[in-house]
Design a protein around this motif. Sequence first.
Motif, short mmCIF file in Angstrom:
data_model
loop_
_atom_site.label_atom_id
_atom_site.label_comp_id
_atom_site.label_asym_id
_atom_site.label_seq_id
_atom_site.Cartn_x
_atom_site.Cartn_y
_atom_site.Cartn_z
N ILE A 31 2.21 6.60 -2.29
CA ILE A 31 3.19 7.53 -2.85
C ILE A 31 2.88 7.85 -4.30
N ASN A 32 2.46 6.83 -5.06
CA ASN A 32 2.09 7.07 -6.46
C ASN A 32 0.90 8.02 -6.56
N MET A 33 -0.07 7.84 -5.65
CA MET A 33 -1.22 8.73 -5.66
C MET A 33 -0.80 10.16 -5.30
N ALA A 34 0.03 10.27 -4.28
CA ALA A 34 0.51 11.59 -3.87
C ALA A 34 1.31 12.26 -4.98
N GLU A 35 2.07 11.45 -5.71
CA GLU A 35 2.87 11.99 -6.81
C GLU A 35 1.98 12.61 -7.87
N LYS A 36 0.87 11.98 -8.14
CA LYS A 36 -0.08 12.54 -9.11
C LYS A 36 -0.75 13.79 -8.56
N LEU A 37 -1.10 13.75 -7.27
CA LEU A 37 -1.80 14.88 -6.66
C LEU A 37 -0.91 16.12 -6.59
N LEU A 38 0.37 15.93 -6.33
CA LEU A 38 1.26 17.07 -6.07
C LEU A 38 2.15 17.42 -7.26
N MET A 40 8.31 12.02 1.26
CA MET A 40 7.51 10.83 1.54
C MET A 40 8.29 9.56 1.26
N ARG A 41 9.00 9.55 0.14
CA ARG A 41 9.77 8.34 -0.21
C ARG A 41 10.87 8.08 0.82
N ALA A 42 11.44 9.15 1.35
CA ALA A 42 12.48 8.98 2.36
C ALA A 42 11.91 8.50 3.68
N GLY A 66 8.95 -0.64 7.92
CA GLY A 66 9.24 -0.62 9.35
C GLY A 66 9.39 0.76 9.95
N SER A 67 9.31 1.80 9.14
CA SER A 67 9.49 3.15 9.64
C SER A 67 8.31 3.59 10.49
N LYS A 68 8.51 4.62 11.29
CA LYS A 68 7.43 5.11 12.13
C LYS A 68 6.31 5.69 11.28
N TRP A 69 6.66 6.24 10.10
CA TRP A 69 5.61 6.83 9.27
C TRP A 69 4.80 5.77 8.54
N GLU A 70 5.42 4.63 8.25
CA GLU A 70 4.66 3.50 7.72
C GLU A 70 3.66 3.04 8.78
N ALA A 126 0.82 -1.21 0.00
CA ALA A 126 0.00 0.00 0.00
C ALA A 126 0.86 1.26 0.00
N ILE A 127 2.05 1.15 0.54
CA ILE A 127 2.91 2.33 0.63
C ILE A 127 3.19 2.89 -0.76
N GLU A 128 3.53 2.01 -1.68
CA GLU A 128 3.82 2.47 -3.04
C GLU A 128 2.58 3.06 -3.69
N HIS A 129 1.40 2.47 -3.40
CA HIS A 129 0.16 3.03 -3.93
C HIS A 129 -0.07 4.44 -3.40
#
Length: 488
Positions: free
Chosen positions: A38-45, A56-58, A63-67, A33-36
């Motif tokens: 980011i891809n959505m955000a990439e289109k939005l922004l 966001m990619r960083a 396992g990250s806290k933001w995930e 879902a993470i890639e989905h």
Amino acid sequence: MQSKIAHAAERKAFSIAIDQVIKSASGKNREEAIEHVINMAEKLLRGTNPGAIKSMRAAMHPGSKWEQWLFRFIDETDPNVIKNVVLTGGYEAAFRGLRTCTEMADKYQCNVPWIILFDPTSACNKHCVGCWAADYGNALNLTLDDMDRLVSESKALGTHLFMLTGGEPLVRKKDILKIAEKHNDCLFNIFTNASLVDDDFCKEVQRLGNIVFSVSVEGTEETNDARRGDGSFNEVMAAFDLMHKYGLVYGTSTAYTRANIDVVTSDAYFQNLIDHGCRWAWFFHYMPVGEGASADLMPTIEQRKYVMKRIREVRGIEGGLPIFAMDFQNDGEYVGGCIAGGRSYCHVNARGDVEPCVFIHYSNVNFKEHSWLECLQQPIFQSYRAHYPWNDNMLQPCPMLENPEILPDIVHESGAKSTQYTAEESVETLHDRVAGYAKEWAPEAQKLWLEEHPTGKKVYDFEESIMDIDKKAKMLAEQDSEEEAVLD
């Protein structure tokens, strides 16, 4: 400007994408879902804030806290609320609306904000120490028709994100629900003390899905209630639990003052918010505005430096805590400096006066007597536009707090009048109240700025971040034409 047919097709495509994200994030292989996302955000922004995608990619690695923040958000939020918040706040406001606002700003040669703050009422059931609204009373209100016209005319220029302040907005919660239901292509963020949140209201918000909350809270029960009144802290905690029960989206709004900084930036404070389901923590530097305002409540220079460091530490990619912390004053560089005067946002008070900022109470026009476009073209907004930027240091973003010599020029040049509800406040009086603070902060701000930006100017990774409005409008129009051709 995009056609209605292309808009509907594009919105439908994003709606399907949101469904896919929710489904994949709820399954066994939820990391997909993470890639989905980011891809959505990439289109939005795309074309407006590509730097956010890099961040966001960083941040969202396995396992990250933001995930984990994202997964908890999806797990604990009602699906209808998730979908509507992303569609209205993400697609309609941050993507399509921002692009339209940029085009309209170029067309009409004035600032067109993508966020509007408005006060449904001056009434409030609290009397918080240091709040300029404390003495306003309940006499001033935007009618239901006023609010409807404001949202309708703003949407025509591209604005789809509205923040409701006051007073206490939920004094008018029945009318707010009506507005949110009628304008279901907009997102409404309510700044509230949460004392009027109840089961019936939460059920309606869950059904509509396009309302979120920024709840006022300041530290522990002791520090919070010292400013907001006995029992206020427990009211907020009960409201959090109730909103969590219905899968709503909410965070906090905290005014940091000289007296509460240690408490409201502590690990214990943040952890309590996280435990109660808060997704963000918004911090506002105390502004000494209005009759009876005291500069003595403003943070010291050392305290402000500490808050700046602490907030960035909390929300860092690594370490920190899983809550998105923002600092309205110290995070200026991430939004290009001052966002007021219609550059990104403006404020309509409960009397209908259209002000550059919720903290700067001067205006030439009243919305009840003018079209929204006329309000955006008023002299004080045009003066803001002509004078901006005040400087290259975005740790000195405000023409009142850090650049107090600028605001008198803007007010006098435009002929704007004080819009204080009680006693009028001259811009000279305001200047004199903050001039000492501005002088003291300036060398510290310069030192901090040069440590991060040795040239004295922020260097952006993407041209879109500093593109002139006419050039950006042309670029976005070309992108939309290309997309519309594909959709056809």
